[in-house]
Design a protein around this motif. Structure first.
Motif, PDB file in Angstrom:
ATOM      1  N   GLN A 107      27.339  35.027  23.925  1.00  0.00           N
ATOM      2  CA  GLN A 107      26.047  35.258  23.304  1.00  0.00           C
ATOM      3  C   GLN A 107      24.867  34.559  23.960  1.00  0.00           C
ATOM      4  O   GLN A 107      23.719  34.933  23.723  1.00  0.00           O
ATOM      5  N   SER A 108      25.080  33.541  24.768  1.00  0.00           N
ATOM      6  CA  SER A 108      23.937  32.802  25.299  1.00  0.00           C
ATOM      7  C   SER A 108      24.187  32.357  26.729  1.00  0.00           C
ATOM      8  O   SER A 108      25.328  32.238  27.182  1.00  0.00           O
ATOM      9  N   ARG A 109      23.097  32.100  27.427  1.00  0.00           N
ATOM     10  CA  ARG A 109      23.186  31.564  28.784  1.00  0.00           C
ATOM     11  C   ARG A 109      23.886  30.206  28.769  1.00  0.00           C
ATOM     12  O   ARG A 109      24.645  29.875  29.681  1.00  0.00           O
ATOM     13  N   GLU A 110      23.646  29.411  27.728  1.00  0.00           N
ATOM     14  CA  GLU A 110      24.286  28.101  27.642  1.00  0.00           C
ATOM     15  C   GLU A 110      25.804  28.233  27.599  1.00  0.00           C
ATOM     16  O   GLU A 110      26.529  27.461  28.251  1.00  0.00           O
ATOM     17  N   ASP A 111      26.323  29.212  26.833  1.00  0.00           N
ATOM     18  CA  ASP A 111      27.772  29.414  26.774  1.00  0.00           C
ATOM     19  C   ASP A 111      28.318  29.882  28.117  1.00  0.00           C
ATOM     20  O   ASP A 111      29.381  29.430  28.551  1.00  0.00           O
ATOM     21  N   TYR A 112      27.592  30.785  28.765  1.00  0.00           N
ATOM     22  CA  TYR A 112      28.045  31.253  30.074  1.00  0.00           C
ATOM     23  C   TYR A 112      28.037  30.110  31.087  1.00  0.00           C
ATOM     24  O   TYR A 112      28.934  29.999  31.931  1.00  0.00           O
ATOM     25  N   ASN A 113      27.056  29.236  31.001  1.00  0.00           N
ATOM     26  CA  ASN A 113      26.977  28.113  31.935  1.00  0.00           C
ATOM     27  C   ASN A 113      28.148  27.152  31.788  1.00  0.00           C
ATOM     28  O   ASN A 113      28.470  26.404  32.730  1.00  0.00           O
ATOM     29  N   ARG A 114      28.805  27.140  30.620  1.00  0.00           N
ATOM     30  CA  ARG A 114      29.927  26.229  30.407  1.00  0.00           C
ATOM     31  C   ARG A 114      31.192  26.683  31.143  1.00  0.00           C
ATOM     32  O   ARG A 114      32.152  25.922  31.248  1.00  0.00           O
ATOM     33  N   ILE A 115      31.204  27.917  31.619  1.00  0.00           N
ATOM     34  CA  ILE A 115      32.364  28.400  32.373  1.00  0.00           C
ATOM     35  C   ILE A 115      32.361  27.711  33.732  1.00  0.00           C
ATOM     36  O   ILE A 115      31.409  27.833  34.506  1.00  0.00           O
ATOM     37  N   ALA A 116      33.430  26.992  34.041  1.00  0.00           N
ATOM     38  CA  ALA A 116      33.453  26.147  35.240  1.00  0.00           C
ATOM     39  C   ALA A 116      33.498  26.969  36.522  1.00  0.00           C
ATOM     40  O   ALA A 116      32.759  26.700  37.476  1.00  0.00           O
ATOM     41  N   VAL A 117      34.386  27.969  36.592  1.00  0.00           N
ATOM     42  CA  VAL A 117      34.545  28.781  37.807  1.00  0.00           C
ATOM     43  C   VAL A 117      34.120  30.202  37.467  1.00  0.00           C
ATOM     44  O   VAL A 117      34.870  30.951  36.844  1.00  0.00           O
ATOM     45  N   LYS A 118      32.927  30.569  37.879  1.00  0.00           N
ATOM     46  CA  LYS A 118      32.368  31.853  37.464  1.00  0.00           C
ATOM     47  C   LYS A 118      32.767  33.007  38.372  1.00  0.00           C
ATOM     48  O   LYS A 118      32.658  34.164  37.980  1.00  0.00           O
ATOM     49  N   ASN A 119      33.222  32.722  39.588  1.00  0.00           N
ATOM     50  CA  ASN A 119      33.493  33.805  40.533  1.00  0.00           C
ATOM     51  C   ASN A 119      34.976  34.088  40.717  1.00  0.00           C
ATOM     52  O   ASN A 119      35.375  34.746  41.674  1.00  0.00           O
ATOM     53  N   ILE A 120      35.819  33.601  39.807  1.00  0.00           N
ATOM     54  CA  ILE A 120      37.236  33.919  39.882  1.00  0.00           C
ATOM     55  C   ILE A 120      37.439  35.390  39.530  1.00  0.00           C
ATOM     56  O   ILE A 120      36.790  35.918  38.629  1.00  0.00           O
ATOM     57  N   GLY A 121      38.301  36.086  40.261  1.00  0.00           N
ATOM     58  CA  GLY A 121      38.526  37.513  40.021  1.00  0.00           C
ATOM     59  C   GLY A 121      39.802  37.766  39.242  1.00  0.00           C
ATOM     60  O   GLY A 121      40.852  37.226  39.574  1.00  0.00           O
ATOM     61  N   SER A 122      39.703  38.580  38.197  1.00  0.00           N
ATOM     62  CA  SER A 122      40.872  38.892  37.368  1.00  0.00           C
ATOM     63  C   SER A 122      40.455  39.902  36.312  1.00  0.00           C
ATOM     64  O   SER A 122      39.375  40.505  36.390  1.00  0.00           O
ATOM     65  N   LEU A 123      41.301  40.082  35.301  1.00  0.00           N
ATOM     66  CA  LEU A 123      40.976  40.937  34.165  1.00  0.00           C
ATOM     67  C   LEU A 123      39.874  40.269  33.347  1.00  0.00           C
ATOM     68  O   LEU A 123      40.031  39.143  32.885  1.00  0.00           O
ATOM     69  N   PRO A 124      38.719  40.922  33.159  1.00  0.00           N
ATOM     70  CA  PRO A 124      37.623  40.284  32.416  1.00  0.00           C
ATOM     71  C   PRO A 124      37.975  40.065  30.945  1.00  0.00           C
ATOM     72  O   PRO A 124      38.598  40.905  30.307  1.00  0.00           O
ATOM     73  N   GLN A 125      37.563  38.910  30.439  1.00  0.00           N
ATOM     74  CA  GLN A 125      37.793  38.545  29.048  1.00  0.00           C
ATOM     75  C   GLN A 125      36.496  38.458  28.256  1.00  0.00           C
ATOM     76  O   GLN A 125      36.517  38.468  27.029  1.00  0.00           O
ATOM     77  N   GLY A 126      35.365  38.325  28.951  1.00  0.00           N
ATOM     78  CA  GLY A 126      34.093  38.200  28.275  1.00  0.00           C
ATOM     79  C   GLY A 126      32.969  38.741  29.132  1.00  0.00           C
ATOM     80  O   GLY A 126      33.143  38.993  30.333  1.00  0.00           O
ATOM     81  N   VAL A 127      31.808  38.933  28.513  1.00  0.00           N
ATOM     82  CA  VAL A 127      30.640  39.412  29.252  1.00  0.00           C
ATOM     83  C   VAL A 127      29.397  38.773  28.647  1.00  0.00           C
ATOM     84  O   VAL A 127      29.247  38.693  27.426  1.00  0.00           O
ATOM     85  N   PHE A 128      28.529  38.286  29.516  1.00  0.00           N
ATOM     86  CA  PHE A 128      27.241  37.733  29.105  1.00  0.00           C
ATOM     87  C   PHE A 128      26.138  38.692  29.531  1.00  0.00           C
ATOM     88  O   PHE A 128      26.077  39.110  30.686  1.00  0.00           O
ATOM     89  N   TYR A 129      25.266  39.034  28.590  1.00  0.00           N
ATOM     90  CA  TYR A 129      24.138  39.913  28.897  1.00  0.00           C
ATOM     91  C   TYR A 129      22.862  39.088  28.931  1.00  0.00           C
ATOM     92  O   TYR A 129      22.429  38.540  27.911  1.00  0.00           O
TER      93      TYR A 129
END
Length: 237
Positions: A107-129
């Motif tokens: 829901q927020s940029r702050e939550d997305y920023n908490r993801i440590a490794v953002k460029n790992i490739g795999s089956l997506p589990q979430g999406v930030f708009y």
């Protein structure tokens, strides 16, 4: 039954007391009403209960970290203010059965920023708009592998922009009364006329009818896992 913008404008100018019975509206009056009508519809667009349907759109994963959304973007649809839901579909390699997996809305940029490794490739589990303007950006996480998935997002159907008095309004018929009553109130304010309590009551009643018609509440999902729950991976640890 079809409704022309000009017919709604003419009736509303009379309803608001700006044009009297037997009088003809000026082109300035008509343009003012058309502009105000679009202002109202733009505000309605961001309220879920005032939009009569949802639209689901998809693109095939490309391996990119982000995808644009808006007119001319990767998701070439009118830019939404938010996502309603999203899911990923495993690419069908010839069979007749498809498999879909819902993904979490971050829901927020702050939550997305908490993801440590953002460029790992795999089956997506979430999406930030990130609803930047004029194009928004979608960040799926983990990054969906190129060509392996179809990425689906659900957004509110775009309410049409009205460009001329001869245009046909393409919306459910119960919206017309609500538009007229709210527009009449806005026009009275535009022309510095006193507020009309009757118009306020009529607007509330008409919009309540729309709210009841559009009310669709999804089932509450309750987790029962023990331990720490990661909403981005749907796993407990």
């Amino acid at each position: 039954m079809t409704y022309l913008v000009g017919d709604i404008v003419t009736r509303t100018l009379r309803l608001a007391g700006i044009v009297g019975i037997g009088q003809r509206q000026t082109s300035d009056d008509a343009q003012t009403a058309l502009d105000a009508l679009n202002d109202i519809l733009a505000q309605w667009q961001v309220q879920r209960w005032l939009v009569w349907s949802l639209t689901t759109t998809s693109v095939t994963s490309t391996g990119a970290l982000s995808y644009t959304i808006g007119a001319g973007g990767t998701f070439n649809i009118p830019r939404p203010d938010r996502l309603e839901s999203a899911f990923v579909r495993f690419k069908n390699t010839g069979g007749s059965i498809t498999v879909d997996q819902p993904i979490v809305l971050i829901q927020s940029r702050e939550d997305y920023n908490r993801i440590a490794v953002k460029n790992i490739g795999s089956l997506p589990q979430g999406v930030f708009y990130d609803n930047t303007y004029p194009l928004g950006s979608l960040y799926f996480w983990p990054v969906p592998t190129s060509g392996q998935y179809d990425l689906y997002i659900t957004t509110k159907t775009a309410i049409p922009v009205l460009t001329s008095l001869t245009q046909v309004i393409a919306m459910p018929p119960e919206y017309i009364a609500a538009l007229r009553y709210e527009l009449a109130g806005v026009l009275r304010a535009e022309y510095t006329l006193p507020l009309d309590p009757k118009l306020e009551i009529l607007t509330i009643k008409a919009k309540s009818i729309i709210r009841n018609a559009n009310a669709k509440i999804p089932l509450l999902q309750v987790g029962t896992r023990n331990g720490y729950y990661n909403p981005y991976s749907d796993q407990a640890s």
